[in-house]
Motif scaffolding. Structure first.
Motif: not given
Length: 265
Positions: A135-139, A174-183
């Motif tokens: 939701a933050s858009g820059r997680g 890989g899962h979170a990248g398309p949702r805008g979250v970097r890990v």
């Protein structure tokens, strides 16, 4: 110049001392509001109070990352207090010395406890935080791993957990990248923390194995975490950033043995 984490909100685990505390201070100094969590409520509050004393924004909360309800409550608290969550730093871990001579004599409980806190703990925290990071858009999630996850430095359970955390970093990226979250993951070498209190001679011996000639300081790791949490790392995900003074890149002990020069680097 606007601080690069201005307007960010971050939750850190195991942040009452050592690497976690240094990272909380660094993120706050760059503009982030931080929720300092630790198993020990007093330690967490001391870190948070120190940040507030220098003009930063910080709250504290006791949190056992082995308890899903406590993790969910910590994430909910961060969002309630700060209105958002942009960064999660998974730093809490457990370590038990291998106190038996033979691997086959090791007990189940230390292994299970180490993996539960060091690997499953970040899983719990990431699962709870992810919707808010999206939701933050820059997680960003920054996991604190170890060189133990890449090479044998002792500690079966701890090393296995840190290796697993590096793998989780990649799959979750890989899962979170398309949702805008970097890990991403930071892999420290030997860091001068309270865990080494009274062991200066050991640290001195360890320093000789590092190409840069010293062991690390908590602030070395904090700086790397701040970078990975920020938009300066906007196109970096799924990576392990070694902050290890060159330990894994250069076999200093081997080079010294071959040259016969203990000072060879």
């Amino acid at each position: 110049m606007t601080p690069r984490l201005d307007g960010y909100a971050a939750l850190l685990t195991g942040a009452g001392q050592g690497i976690g505390a240094a990272t909380a201070r660094r993120l706050a100094s760059e503009g982030a509001a931080v929720l300092v969590t630790d198993l020990d409520a007093g330690r967490a509050e001391r870190t948070a109070a120190g940040i507030r004393g220098t003009g930063g924004t910080a709250e504290s909360l006791a949190c056992d990352v082995g308890d899903r309800a406590a993790v969910d409550a910590a994430v909910a608290h961060a969002v309630a207090v700060f209105g958002r969550l942009d960064v999660l730093v998974n730093n809490a871990y457990a370590y038990y010395d291998d106190d038996v001579a033979l691997f086959e004599d090791e007990a189940d409980e230390p292994w299970a406890r180490t993996l539960d806190i060091t690997l499953t703990g970040p899983h719990r925290c990431s699962r709870a935080a992810l919707p808010h990071l999206v939701a933050s858009g820059r997680g960003a999630i920054v996991n604190i791993g170890s060189v133990n996850g890449e090479q044998d430095f002792g500690g079966h359970a701890y090393s296995a957990a840190k290796a697993g955390l590096a793998s989780l970093t990649r799959t979750l990226a890989g899962h979170a990248g398309p949702r805008g979250v970097r890990v991403n993951l930071v892999a420290p070498g030997t860091i001068r923390t309270d865990a080494w209190a009274g062991r200066d001679a050991e640290l001195e011996r360890a320093a000789a194995l590092y190409p840069l000639g010293r062991v690390g300081e908590p602030d070395d790791i904090a700086a790397a975490v701040a970078f990975l949490a920020s938009r300066d790392a906007a196109w970096i995900t799924g990576t392990t950033l070694r902050v290890d003074g060159g330990l894994l890149a250069v076999n200093t002990a081997f080079r010294a043995a071959m040259t016969g020069d203990p000072e060879s680097r």
